[in-house]
Design an enzyme around this catalytic site. Sequence first.
Site, PDB file in Angstrom:
ATOM      1  N   GLU A 174       0.803  -1.219   0.000  1.00 24.99           N
ATOM      2  CA  GLU A 174       0.000   0.000   0.000  1.00 24.99           C
ATOM      3  C   GLU A 174       0.841   1.276   0.000  1.00 24.99           C
ATOM      4  OE1 GLU A 174      -3.678   0.128   0.184  1.00 24.99           O
ATOM      5  OE2 GLU A 174      -3.342  -1.903  -0.555  1.00 24.99           O
ATOM      6  N   HIS A 246      -4.946   1.923   6.847  1.00 26.20           N
ATOM      7  CA  HIS A 246      -3.515   2.148   6.657  1.00 26.20           C
ATOM      8  C   HIS A 246      -2.926   2.625   7.978  1.00 26.20           C
ATOM      9  CE1 HIS A 246      -4.515   2.993   2.185  1.00 26.20           C
ATOM     10  NE2 HIS A 246      -3.999   1.793   2.277  1.00 26.20           N
ATOM     11  N   CYS A 367      -2.814  11.748   3.502  1.00 25.85           N
ATOM     12  CA  CYS A 367      -3.121  10.879   2.362  1.00 25.85           C
ATOM     13  C   CYS A 367      -2.833  11.574   1.040  1.00 25.85           C
ATOM     14  CB  CYS A 367      -4.588  10.465   2.392  1.00 25.85           C
ATOM     15  SG  CYS A 367      -4.968   9.097   3.492  1.00 25.85           S
TER      16      CYS A 367
END
Length: 439
Positions: A174, A246, A367
């Site tokens: 990720e 995450h 993000c």
Amino acid sequence: MTAFEVNFDGLIGPSHNYGGLSDGNLASATHAGAVSNPREAALQGLEKMRMMLRSGLVQGVLPPLPRPNFDFLVSAGFGGTDAQIIESAARVAPHLLKAAYSASSMWTANAATVSPSADSADGRLHFTTANLSTMLHRSIEHPDTTATLISLFDNEDHFAVHSALPMHPDFADEGAANHVRLCAEHGAAGVELFVFGRLAGESTLGFPARQSRLASESVIRGHALASNRSVLLRQSVDAIDSGAFHNDVVCVGALDTLFFHELAFDDTKAALAAIRQAADGLFELKPVMVADAEVPISDAIRSYLFNSQLVQMPGEDRLVLIAPTETQEMESTRVFCEKMVSGNGPIGRVEYVDVRQSMHNGGGPACLRLRVVMTEAEINACHQGVLLDEEAIDELQDVVTATYRDRLAPSDLADPKFADECRAAREQLLAVLDLESLA
């Protein structure tokens, strides 16, 4: 060696919508089917970039990927003209059309894992594109992301751009959302933390654990990192099942400071001990742990307290936390931040920014950016068109205002004319960034 932390923010694309595609992302699920405002989303992101630029930081941008992804739809069996492909997909498999239109590449923390030249054995800045294999809509990003990174960092003397790891669950990766780099100063050798949710071949209950240990180990090898300066940490099941899909939803670090929630790691005591051992001789770790009793993990995740940018501002001795306005609006997180900055810890100020359109889909300020530590020579060697100044931000905002819709419902994706709008908007953005080759 002097180096700078450059933030490459993702420019939110014209197809920004609330498709509810991300299992385990509570914000995405909550707003599924709602009407989005792509124009406002992109303008909010650009204003955040402007704020960072005006603070004296080096600010870059990554363009949106081409949407819809026709290659994906063709591989799913749809054929004909572009209009016919969209009309068929909308009728037969609307979930695939939503995936093809996903604007989730705006969250560039998932674009790649980055290791600066100070950490790598070959003295180059390394990128490994994330395969994002856990979620269908994200798994289609990596070919275009790799092409973008190659266009920006096309100098093998300074940069190494690695393609995504194998598209298998054992290699689920990720990107930088599960990676933290700590150091005494940006240009010095540092310690890189790789946070994983499961082992290769391991099944987990509840929400998916998106990062595998094998993926993190593979990136460490590919980036030629020293094993004694690389730390593998397991994310706690409690964090994942609470909605921390995450690690950057419960942890952020900068320089010698690690800011994290009490439930972020499977074994906090062991995690801190491993970091201190790896940092021995380089720096003294400054941990800032937020107790669950002060900020329940549900509040931390809903407010995205930890999905904030932690940065060193020019002229300031203490770090600055760039947090979403939702952190200010939630009592427990606002009170904690007020208490934190009033003390003498490493974080001295909190700056709140409005990225509400992104937040509704599960992405905060952290993000939206990929952190890339670069020397002056590396900055000069990269594509200059993506390094922003005020004029470039103005030009990008003009394109967004002229070409983006201010209202987009998931049902609007079925209109073939919208695909033409997205293509035209992206081409104009690429022209501003001198990246027409990506069109």
